[in-house]
Design a protein around this motif. Structure first.
Motif, PDB file in Angstrom:
ATOM      1  N   GLN A   6       7.196 -47.616  -7.440  1.00 35.61           N
ATOM      2  CA  GLN A   6       5.949 -47.757  -8.192  1.00 35.61           C
ATOM      3  C   GLN A   6       6.088 -47.277  -9.635  1.00 35.61           C
ATOM      4  O   GLN A   6       5.398 -47.775 -10.525  1.00 35.61           O
ATOM      5  N   GLN A   7       6.976 -46.329  -9.882  1.00 38.11           N
ATOM      6  CA  GLN A   7       7.156 -45.803 -11.231  1.00 38.11           C
ATOM      7  C   GLN A   7       7.626 -46.874 -12.205  1.00 38.11           C
ATOM      8  O   GLN A   7       7.374 -46.790 -13.417  1.00 38.11           O
ATOM      9  N   SER A   8       8.334 -47.883 -11.692  1.00 38.21           N
ATOM     10  CA  SER A   8       8.904 -48.899 -12.594  1.00 38.21           C
ATOM     11  C   SER A   8       8.412 -50.316 -12.300  1.00 38.21           C
ATOM     12  O   SER A   8       8.862 -51.266 -12.940  1.00 38.21           O
ATOM     13  N   ALA A   9       7.478 -50.462 -11.357  1.00 41.63           N
ATOM     14  CA  ALA A   9       7.089 -51.800 -10.906  1.00 41.63           C
ATOM     15  C   ALA A   9       6.384 -52.610 -11.986  1.00 41.63           C
ATOM     16  O   ALA A   9       6.508 -53.835 -12.029  1.00 41.63           O
ATOM     17  N   HIS A  10       5.645 -51.930 -12.881  1.00 46.09           N
ATOM     18  CA  HIS A  10       4.831 -52.675 -13.849  1.00 46.09           C
ATOM     19  C   HIS A  10       5.520 -52.868 -15.193  1.00 46.09           C
ATOM     20  O   HIS A  10       5.218 -53.825 -15.907  1.00 46.09           O
ATOM     21  N   GLY A  11       6.430 -51.994 -15.539  1.00 49.43           N
ATOM     22  CA  GLY A  11       7.108 -52.130 -16.830  1.00 49.43           C
ATOM     23  C   GLY A  11       6.539 -51.229 -17.892  1.00 49.43           C
ATOM     24  O   GLY A  11       7.256 -50.787 -18.790  1.00 49.43           O
ATOM     25  N   ARG A  12       5.247 -50.933 -17.815  1.00 44.57           N
ATOM     26  CA  ARG A  12       4.611 -49.996 -18.752  1.00 44.57           C
ATOM     27  C   ARG A  12       4.033 -48.854 -17.947  1.00 44.57           C
ATOM     28  O   ARG A  12       3.282 -49.070 -16.994  1.00 44.57           O
ATOM     29  N   ARG A  13       4.385 -47.635 -18.334  1.00 42.91           N
ATOM     30  CA  ARG A  13       3.944 -46.468 -17.573  1.00 42.91           C
ATOM     31  C   ARG A  13       2.421 -46.329 -17.606  1.00 42.91           C
ATOM     32  O   ARG A  13       1.780 -46.014 -16.610  1.00 42.91           O
ATOM     33  N   ILE A  14       1.833 -46.531 -18.779  1.00 50.90           N
ATOM     34  CA  ILE A  14       0.377 -46.515 -18.942  1.00 50.90           C
ATOM     35  C   ILE A  14      -0.044 -47.861 -19.502  1.00 50.90           C
ATOM     36  O   ILE A  14       0.486 -48.308 -20.520  1.00 50.90           O
ATOM     37  N   ASP A  15      -0.974 -48.504 -18.837  1.00 52.29           N
ATOM     38  CA  ASP A  15      -1.479 -49.805 -19.282  1.00 52.29           C
ATOM     39  C   ASP A  15      -2.955 -49.850 -18.945  1.00 52.29           C
ATOM     40  O   ASP A  15      -3.365 -50.376 -17.906  1.00 52.29           O
TER      41      ASP A  15
ATOM     42  N   GLY B 273       0.052 -59.750  -4.340  1.00 54.27           N
ATOM     43  CA  GLY B 273       0.652 -61.009  -4.769  1.00 54.27           C
ATOM     44  C   GLY B 273       1.498 -60.838  -6.002  1.00 54.27           C
ATOM     45  O   GLY B 273       2.390 -59.987  -6.046  1.00 54.27           O
ATOM     46  N   SER B 274       1.196 -61.607  -7.051  1.00 52.01           N
ATOM     47  CA  SER B 274       1.972 -61.543  -8.293  1.00 52.01           C
ATOM     48  C   SER B 274       1.439 -60.501  -9.273  1.00 52.01           C
ATOM     49  O   SER B 274       2.005 -60.306 -10.345  1.00 52.01           O
ATOM     50  N   VAL B 275       0.350 -59.816  -8.921  1.00 54.48           N
ATOM     51  CA  VAL B 275      -0.242 -58.808  -9.801  1.00 54.48           C
ATOM     52  C   VAL B 275       0.616 -57.547  -9.772  1.00 54.48           C
ATOM     53  O   VAL B 275       0.936 -57.031  -8.700  1.00 54.48           O
ATOM     54  N   THR B 276       1.005 -57.058 -10.937  1.00 52.34           N
ATOM     55  CA  THR B 276       1.749 -55.801 -10.996  1.00 52.34           C
ATOM     56  C   THR B 276       0.802 -54.657 -11.326  1.00 52.34           C
ATOM     57  O   THR B 276      -0.218 -54.844 -11.987  1.00 52.34           O
ATOM     58  N   LEU B 277       1.166 -53.473 -10.850  1.00 55.68           N
ATOM     59  CA  LEU B 277       0.314 -52.305 -10.983  1.00 55.68           C
ATOM     60  C   LEU B 277       1.097 -51.137 -11.566  1.00 55.68           C
ATOM     61  O   LEU B 277       2.290 -50.995 -11.307  1.00 55.68           O
ATOM     62  N   THR B 278       0.408 -50.296 -12.334  1.00 62.05           N
ATOM     63  CA  THR B 278       1.033 -49.065 -12.811  1.00 62.05           C
ATOM     64  C   THR B 278       1.050 -48.038 -11.679  1.00 62.05           C
ATOM     65  O   THR B 278       0.369 -48.183 -10.657  1.00 62.05           O
TER      66      THR B 278
END
Length: 428
Positions: A15-24, A112-117
């Motif tokens: 989860q720490q790297s799943a979204h690409g931005r730590r805070i979004d 699905g295709s939604v990424t999460l911080t």
């Protein structure tokens, strides 16, 4: 990633790297996944607690009061000091790994295709665990700001705003007015709102007026009277239009500020319409039961240790006042580490008058952590001795070797400092 996530540590690392931005900051993605999981369907009363400082203590106190009144309480806070599970508690007990993993698996299957911080995963997991556990009320502590924080996908029944100060400027703005507007984003139309201080930026008042919120303001709609001025664990009185309680025990958390945080929590409790909210025995039970490590946490001994996660100038001012009121005949040694987005100079200036020896500790477990040398470069000229150490454990070892009977050691600056210090002291 597959719906089977392995261990909790493996899931959290993913989860720490799943979204690409730590805070979004933003609610679209997290709200979409929450809707798919039916987590937006309110099944119990909810209180949301925000503010620059005091929100963790106030949320903890409110949860303890609710439990004392017979509720099954889900409490979501952040960040954690040592174990992730601290963030998701039911009646004061951190949940086990298994419920968290089941929640994460449901989130993975739904997103699905939604990424999460990382924090969005945290929030959704807490809501899912609370639903599965059948809590009868939820207390949600805002993570960052308010308006765009993931906790704000929930329309709370009561909002508490403890304070507004300068912090997280990269995300919330450079002025108190900008920060106040972001924090007031947790308000809802016609909602009861508890303000832990009458000293709020104009944007907070404007937001409440536009939304026709029902305001309950410290020193106006509710008041505190502390026997002896609150310098020690003194009894206190709480007074509001709907509730008057005399000779309450001091909150279990040390420091005079905790009386005021408890008063805000007690006001929110009454606004939630909880049976027993004005029964002294139940309130006393809740005040004694509340537990939140790292908030002016005192470890007695020949050398007293005090641990406080103060990491911005307003919190440092509260800490300095508490240290002055808790007089010592010896020296004060400070173990300090900070993140790069904090105003280290302002914090150090605020504490300069009460610290005799500074031990700067490198933070190595967080990308934003400053090395001891980098922290020193940000500090102004200080009254006390400044010494660099390799990390928190080394700083604690050095503090122990320096300290003489009647000295005290304070540990501050970050959750990433207080947490390891608690472990080193054998308190966790």
């Amino acid at each position: 990633m597959s719906a089977h996530l392995g261990t909790l540590a493996e899931a959290l690392a993913y989860q720490q790297s799943a979204h690409g931005r730590r805070i979004d900051l933003g609610l679209e993605r997290v709200r979409e996944v929450a809707a798919r999981l039916a987590l937006l369907d309110k099944r119990c009363p909810v209180a949301i607690v925000g503010g620059t400082n005091g929100k963790g203590s106030t949320a903890c106190c409110l949860a303890a009061l609710l439990a004392a009144c017979g509720h099954r309480v889900g409490l979501f806070t952040s960040p954690h000091l040592v174990r992730y599970n601290e963030r998701v508690q039911i009646n004061g007990v951190p949940v086990d790994d298994a419920p968290l993993l089941r929640a994460f698996e449901r989130i993975e299957a739904a997103r699905g295709s939604v990424t999460l911080t990382f924090f969005e995963y945290n929030t959704l997991a807490a809501l899912d665990v609370f639903r599965s556990a059948g809590v009868t009320v939820m207390v949600l502590e805002v993570g960052l700001g308010g308006r765009l924080d993931a906790t704000n996908i929930v329309d709370a029944d009561v909002a508490v705003l403890c304070s507004v100060g300068l912090d997280h400027r990269d995300w919330l703005g450079d002025t108190l007015e900008q920060i106040g507007a972001e924090k007031a984003g947790i308000f809802r139309a016609g909602q009861p709102v508890v303000l832990g201080s009458p000293d709020m930026p104009a944007t907070v008042w404007q937001s409440a007026e536009v939304l026709h919120c029902q305001l309950f303001i410290a020193e106006r709609e509710f008041r505190v009277r502390i026997d002896g001025g609150g310098c020690a664990a003194e009894p206190w009185d709480y007074q509001s239009a709907c509730c008057s309680l005399k000779a309450l025990p001091a909150p279990a958390l040390a420091g005079s500020i905790q009386y005021y945080n408890a008063a805000s929590a007690l006001t929110a409790l009454n606004l939630l319409g909880v049976p027993g909210a004005c029964v002294r025995e139940r309130i006393a039970q809740g005040l004694r039961a509340m537990c939140l490590p790292g908030r002016f946490q005192i470890v007695p001994g020949e050398v007293e240790w005090i641990l406080d996660v103060a990491h911005n100038e307003p919190a440092a001012a509260v800490l300095a006042g508490a240290l002055r009121s808790r007089r010592t005949t010896g020296r004060t040694i400070a173990v300090v580490g900070m993140l790069s987005d904090k105003d280290a100079a302002a914090i150090a200036r605020t504490l300069d008058g009460v610290v005799d020896h500074w031990l700067l500790a490198s933070i190595t477990d967080e990308p934003r952590g400053l090395s001891a040398a980098a922290l020193q470069a940000r500090l102004p000229l200080l009254r006390g001795v400044v010494e660099l150490t390799e990390g928190v454990e080394a700083a604690c070892v050095r503090a122990r070797s320096l300290a003489q009977p009647r000295d005290r050691v304070i540990v501050l600056g970050s959750f990433h400092v207080v947490g390891p210090a608690l472990v080193w002291l054998g308190l966790y």
